[in-house]
Design a protein around this motif. Sequence first.
Motif, mmCIF file in Angstrom:
data_model
loop_
_atom_site.group_PDB
_atom_site.id
_atom_site.type_symbol
_atom_site.label_atom_id
_atom_site.label_comp_id
_atom_site.label_asym_id
_atom_site.label_seq_id
_atom_site.Cartn_x
_atom_site.Cartn_y
_atom_site.Cartn_z
ATOM 1 N N SER A 87 0.832 -1.193 0.000
ATOM 2 C CA SER A 87 0.000 0.000 0.000
ATOM 3 C C SER A 87 0.880 1.261 0.000
ATOM 4 O O SER A 87 1.688 1.449 -0.909
ATOM 5 C CB SER A 87 -0.963 -0.044 1.189
ATOM 6 N N LEU A 88 0.773 2.127 1.009
ATOM 7 C CA LEU A 88 1.679 3.267 1.119
ATOM 8 C C LEU A 88 3.121 2.783 1.159
ATOM 9 O O LEU A 88 4.010 3.386 0.544
ATOM 10 C CB LEU A 88 1.357 4.087 2.365
ATOM 11 N N GLY A 89 3.358 1.684 1.872
ATOM 12 C CA GLY A 89 4.699 1.113 1.911
ATOM 13 C C GLY A 89 5.180 0.684 0.537
ATOM 14 O O GLY A 89 6.382 0.738 0.242
ATOM 15 N N GLY A 90 4.244 0.264 -0.324
ATOM 16 C CA GLY A 90 4.602 -0.084 -1.695
ATOM 17 C C GLY A 90 5.062 1.132 -2.475
ATOM 18 O O GLY A 90 6.037 1.072 -3.229
ATOM 19 N N TYR A 91 4.359 2.248 -2.288
ATOM 20 C CA TYR A 91 4.782 3.481 -2.959
ATOM 21 C C TYR A 91 6.164 3.893 -2.464
ATOM 22 O O TYR A 91 7.027 4.293 -3.258
ATOM 23 C CB TYR A 91 3.783 4.614 -2.716
ATOM 24 N N ILE A 92 6.372 3.808 -1.150
ATOM 25 C CA ILE A 92 7.671 4.187 -0.586
ATOM 26 C C ILE A 92 8.771 3.308 -1.165
ATOM 27 O O ILE A 92 9.863 3.795 -1.507
ATOM 28 C CB ILE A 92 7.623 4.093 0.951
ATOM 29 N N ALA A 93 8.495 2.014 -1.316
ATOM 30 C CA ALA A 93 9.477 1.109 -1.920
ATOM 31 C C ALA A 93 9.787 1.522 -3.356
ATOM 32 O O ALA A 93 10.952 1.501 -3.782
ATOM 33 C CB ALA A 93 8.956 -0.327 -1.873
ATOM 34 N N LEU A 94 8.775 1.912 -4.123
ATOM 35 C CA LEU A 94 9.004 2.366 -5.485
ATOM 36 C C LEU A 94 9.792 3.668 -5.508
ATOM 37 O O LEU A 94 10.644 3.876 -6.385
ATOM 38 C CB LEU A 94 7.672 2.550 -6.215
ATOM 39 N N GLU A 95 9.501 4.548 -4.570
ATOM 40 C CA GLU A 95 10.249 5.801 -4.478
ATOM 41 C C GLU A 95 11.728 5.530 -4.205
ATOM 42 O O GLU A 95 12.618 6.142 -4.812
ATOM 43 C CB GLU A 95 9.654 6.678 -3.380
ATOM 44 N N LEU A 96 12.013 4.601 -3.300
ATOM 45 C CA LEU A 96 13.404 4.241 -3.014
ATOM 46 C C LEU A 96 14.057 3.594 -4.232
ATOM 47 O O LEU A 96 15.249 3.810 -4.494
ATOM 48 C CB LEU A 96 13.459 3.310 -1.813
ATOM 49 N N ALA A 97 13.278 2.816 -4.980
ATOM 50 C CA ALA A 97 13.805 2.210 -6.205
ATOM 51 C C ALA A 97 14.118 3.270 -7.252
ATOM 52 O O ALA A 97 15.086 3.154 -8.008
ATOM 53 C CB ALA A 97 12.812 1.190 -6.746
ATOM 54 N N SER A 98 13.295 4.309 -7.317
ATOM 55 C CA SER A 98 13.528 5.375 -8.289
ATOM 56 C C SER A 98 14.778 6.174 -7.935
ATOM 57 O O SER A 98 15.407 6.772 -8.817
ATOM 58 C CB SER A 98 12.313 6.308 -8.362
ATOM 59 N N GLY A 100 17.406 4.710 -6.614
ATOM 60 C CA GLY A 100 18.534 3.787 -6.644
ATOM 61 C C GLY A 100 19.093 3.516 -5.264
ATOM 62 O O GLY A 100 20.248 3.099 -5.119
ATOM 63 N N ALA A 101 18.260 3.716 -4.227
ATOM 64 C CA ALA A 101 18.712 3.563 -2.845
ATOM 65 C C ALA A 101 18.592 2.136 -2.339
ATOM 66 O O ALA A 101 19.024 1.843 -1.223
ATOM 67 C CB ALA A 101 17.906 4.494 -1.937
ATOM 68 N N VAL A 102 17.985 1.260 -3.136
ATOM 69 C CA VAL A 102 17.790 -0.136 -2.734
ATOM 70 C C VAL A 102 18.257 -1.051 -3.867
ATOM 71 O O VAL A 102 18.474 -0.609 -5.007
ATOM 72 C CB VAL A 102 16.313 -0.418 -2.393
ATOM 73 N N ARG A 103 18.394 -2.330 -3.552
ATOM 74 C CA ARG A 103 18.854 -3.304 -4.543
ATOM 75 C C ARG A 103 17.706 -3.762 -5.432
ATOM 76 O O ARG A 103 17.876 -4.035 -6.616
ATOM 77 C CB ARG A 103 19.481 -4.493 -3.819
ATOM 78 N N SER A 104 16.520 -3.889 -4.835
ATOM 79 C CA SER A 104 15.315 -4.254 -5.586
ATOM 80 C C SER A 104 14.118 -3.830 -4.755
ATOM 81 O O SER A 104 14.234 -3.573 -3.549
ATOM 82 C CB SER A 104 15.258 -5.755 -5.866
ATOM 83 N N ALA A 105 12.960 -3.762 -5.394
ATOM 84 C CA ALA A 105 11.724 -3.412 -4.686
ATOM 85 C C ALA A 105 10.623 -4.376 -5.093
ATOM 86 O O ALA A 105 10.403 -4.623 -6.288
ATOM 87 C CB ALA A 105 11.303 -1.982 -4.998
ATOM 88 N N THR A 106 9.938 -4.913 -4.086
ATOM 89 C CA THR A 106 8.764 -5.755 -4.303
ATOM 90 C C THR A 106 7.581 -5.029 -3.683
ATOM 91 O O THR A 106 7.612 -4.713 -2.486
ATOM 92 C CB THR A 106 8.934 -7.129 -3.638
ATOM 93 N N VAL A 107 6.555 -4.751 -4.464
ATOM 94 C CA VAL A 107 5.465 -3.917 -3.968
ATOM 95 C C VAL A 107 4.130 -4.634 -4.138
ATOM 96 O O VAL A 107 3.860 -5.246 -5.174
ATOM 97 C CB VAL A 107 5.454 -2.533 -4.644
#
Length: 259
Positions: A87-98, A100-107
């Motif tokens: 949910s909101l956490g999914g958006y935050i994960a995508l934001e971190l992926a955009s 390049g702050a994470v290795r991968s994002a699963t949302v």
Amino acid sequence: MELAFERRGTGAPLILVHGIGHHWQAWLPVIDRLAASRDVIAVDLPGFGRSPGLPEGTPYTAESLADAVEEFCERLGVREPHVAGNSLGGYIALELASRGAVRSATVLSPAGFWSRAELLWCQAVLRGLRASAMALPPEQAARSARSPLGRALSAGLLVARPGRLDPAALMASAEALVGSAGFDETLASFSGLMPPAPPKVPITIAWGEHDRLLPCRQAVRAAKWSGQRVKLLKGCGHVPMSDDPDLVAELVLAATARP
């Protein structure tokens, strides 16, 4: 900033991010499955769960919450973790992926891919759920949580199988919802939420086929934005970790198996 969190397991680091009004315990149904082969860190967002609020003057937005998660990882010494969010956490994960702050994002059913009418529906439902939780006396809330009908009424818009919910876990999530200091401002900020910039790292998007809060037709927009097919989580609602822990764990483990 310092945030409340639960850490279990060993392996590649994996940050878990909950949705609005929830707490890290949203991931309890899957956390041990993931911790068998990952260093799992489930975090309470600022102003939610047991985490302190954002610094005075910092607005509650998905971007500022993502800033806090990124800073939290730096303070913890966790570099380039995988991240999974709902949910909101999914958006935050995508934001971190955009970023390049994470290795991968699963949302899982990420926020931000709604139409105007769907946004208003989401905000109205979430306000209503919180108002109901705040209005219900503790004794009545406990009776409701023990009743199949009560669980259906209180959680039926969030999970596809409310009858399977543990009454104690449902009570704890209701308490987290009531106590969410960042709820109102974060929810209001949804009105300006747009999909983030294209991701710089691999992402996996999945959607509950019975999601009643963010209907799975929004997955079509997410697919167009990402340029990849969205996985459909059969038999699951908006919070699929509660509906099918095995399915969600399998999805996250496969997505985070990348080197």
